[in-house]
Design an enzyme around this catalytic site. Structure first.
Site, short mmCIF file in Angstrom:
data_model
loop_
_atom_site.label_atom_id
_atom_site.label_comp_id
_atom_site.label_asym_id
_atom_site.label_seq_id
_atom_site.Cartn_x
_atom_site.Cartn_y
_atom_site.Cartn_z
N ARG A 118 25.54 71.87 108.16
CA ARG A 118 25.49 73.34 108.06
C ARG A 118 26.48 73.98 109.04
NH1 ARG A 118 19.79 75.99 107.78
NH2 ARG A 118 19.52 74.88 109.72
N ASP A 140 20.98 67.67 111.19
CA ASP A 140 22.08 68.47 111.75
C ASP A 140 22.08 68.48 113.28
OD1 ASP A 140 22.42 69.09 109.07
OD2 ASP A 140 21.43 71.03 109.22
N GLY A 171 12.40 77.11 108.56
CA GLY A 171 11.48 77.79 107.63
C GLY A 171 10.05 77.30 107.83
N ARG A 178 42.88 62.60 99.05
CA ARG A 178 41.63 62.65 98.29
C ARG A 178 40.52 63.21 99.19
NH1 ARG A 178 44.64 61.50 94.79
NH2 ARG A 178 44.54 59.80 93.26
O1 F6P Z 1 19.85 70.94 107.09
C1 F6P Z 1 20.00 69.69 106.52
C2 F6P Z 1 21.00 69.70 105.40
O2 F6P Z 1 21.15 68.40 104.90
C3 F6P Z 1 22.35 70.31 105.77
O3 F6P Z 1 23.15 69.42 106.51
C4 F6P Z 1 22.89 70.67 104.41
O4 F6P Z 1 23.82 71.71 104.50
C5 F6P Z 1 21.65 71.12 103.67
O5 F6P Z 1 20.54 70.54 104.33
C6 F6P Z 1 21.64 70.73 102.21
O6 F6P Z 1 20.54 71.30 101.61
P1 F6P Z 1 19.99 70.84 100.19
O7 F6P Z 1 19.28 69.54 100.36
O8 F6P Z 1 19.10 71.94 99.78
O9 F6P Z 1 21.17 70.68 99.29
#
Ligand code: F6P
Length: 365
Positions: free
Chosen positions: A188, A144, A121, A283
């Site tokens: 992600r 990621d 973004g 768990r």
């Molecule tokens: O892209 C980085 C990340 O930490 C991802 O691994 C995760 O899915 C996402 O951002 C979480 O986003 P937020 O901080 O908005 O919960």
């Protein structure tokens, strides 16, 4: 003589260990090597919209102690795209393209060029400001590690280290109680973080977004281990992993985010199903933002310093509209026009998957 005298720097999107190290490297290189002035823009593009009150002079002094600090001293925002912006004032709610406000604020503050540190973004807006004639250099960030243009992003190593530490802790409690613990890793739609965590943390199974899983197959491996005397297991589940023919599990939709889907919940599902199939109590532990916080590892401090310094070098060479990348062991650059939305995933037949399989790890395939 370069026409650049004063540069702006901002962080956007989700935070990532090493952001402060990049800010420090930009500031030090700009001031010490080129005699420039550096302005930090707080809260990403929202700060650019708000102007002067969000601008802070970055000096050798106020960036001196931040190399090892997690987060970002400039704060971040992952919702503010000035090309499609909503804001409220005394006259009501306004929506539209307010990029011209950002451009004016840069002019007013005498900022000649901009270093934007962020994910898709933030870099998309960086590209769009570049198209408007602003001198922009992008620095990619994400734990990621899923950006195709660059080999490794800073923050990834720290996230893997945090997750591996959690695995070591979970192992002793799983063993004590003869349990299966399913550990949900971020990442992600890419499995780099889960795969590295699973190998470093000696997982029995690793479930990745790139390989749809069959829980009967995972259970087969865990039952075999149990029959051989290992009555506990650690299973790393990437938040974007999905069952054969199934869908990703969404934990939250953040309506005003450019990337609204937040993944989460798959480890709980996998734990419940494995308990039924293997007969060991199970768990789930969601590592969540623990992977994003804290002090960067030595490797990430070095990588962030290289990214930050290289960004200033590109500016001074006049290579605007580019993003700094790491290729092999060399810092290089790629046009912002080519990098947006260009993500990579784990190679399903790659060496790391093969080596994990050689360790007896099940991928549920
Ligand atoms: O892209 C980085 C990340 O930490 C991802 O691994 C995760 O899915 C996402 O951002 C979480 O986003 P937020 O901080 O908005 O919960």
């Amino acid at each position: 003589m370069s026409e650049i005298k004063r540069i702006g720097v901002m962080t956007g999107g989700g935070d990532c260990p090493g952001l402060n190290a990049v800010i420090r490297a930009v500031t030090k290189t700009a001031i010490m090597k080129y005699g420039l002035e550096v302005v930090g823009i707080k809260h990403g593009y929202r700060g650019l919209f708000l102007g002067e009150k969000e601008f802070v002079n970055l000096t050798l002094d106020n960036t001196d102690q931040i190399l090892a600090e997690g987060g970002t001293i400039l704060f971040s925002s992952n919702k503010d795209n000035l090309f499609d912006y909503t804001f409220e004032d005394e006259t009501g709610v306004h929506h539209g393209d307010y990029s011209h406000v950002g451009v004016e604020n840069l002019k007013k503050a005498g900022i000649d060029a901009l270093v934007v540190i962020g994910g898709d973004g933030t870099l998309t807006s960086g590209r769009d400001f570049s198209r408007l004639g602003i001198k922009v250099i992008g620095v990619p960030k994400t734990i990621d590690n899923d950006l195709a243009a660059t080999d490794t992003t800073f923050g990834f190593d720290t996230a893997v280290a945090a997750a591996t530490d959690a695995m070591d802790r979970l192992k002793t409690t799983a063993r004590s109680h003869s349990r299966i613990i399913c550990v949900e890793a971020m990442g992600r739609y890419a499995g780099f973080l889960a795969l590295a965590t699973g190998i470093a943390g000696a997982a029995d199974a690793i479930l990745l977004p790139e390989i749809e899983f069959d829980l009967d197959k995972v259970a087969e491996t865990l039952k075999k281990n149990r029959d051989n005397g290992k009555e506990w297991a650690l299973v790393v589940v990437a938040e974007g992993a999905k069952e054969k023919g199934g869908k990703v599990i969404v934990s939250k939709v953040v309506e005003d985010s450019p990337d609204p889907i937040r993944l989460g919940g798959v480890a709980a599902y996998v734990a419940e199903e494995l308990e039924k199939r293997v007969g060991l109590e199970s768990r789930a532990t969601v590592l969540g933002h623990v992977q994003r916080g804290g002090s960067p590892t030595a490797n990430d401090r070095i990588l962030s310093t290289r990214y930050g310094s290289a960004a200033v070098e590109l500016l001074m060479e006049g290579k605007f509209g580019n993003m700094v990348i790491l290729k092999g062991n060399e810092m290089s650059y790629e046009s912002l026009e080519n990098v947006i939305g260009n993500n990579k995933g784990v190679e399903v037949d790659g060496e790391l998957v093969k080596v994990a399989k050689a360790m007896g790890v099940s991928f549920g395939d």
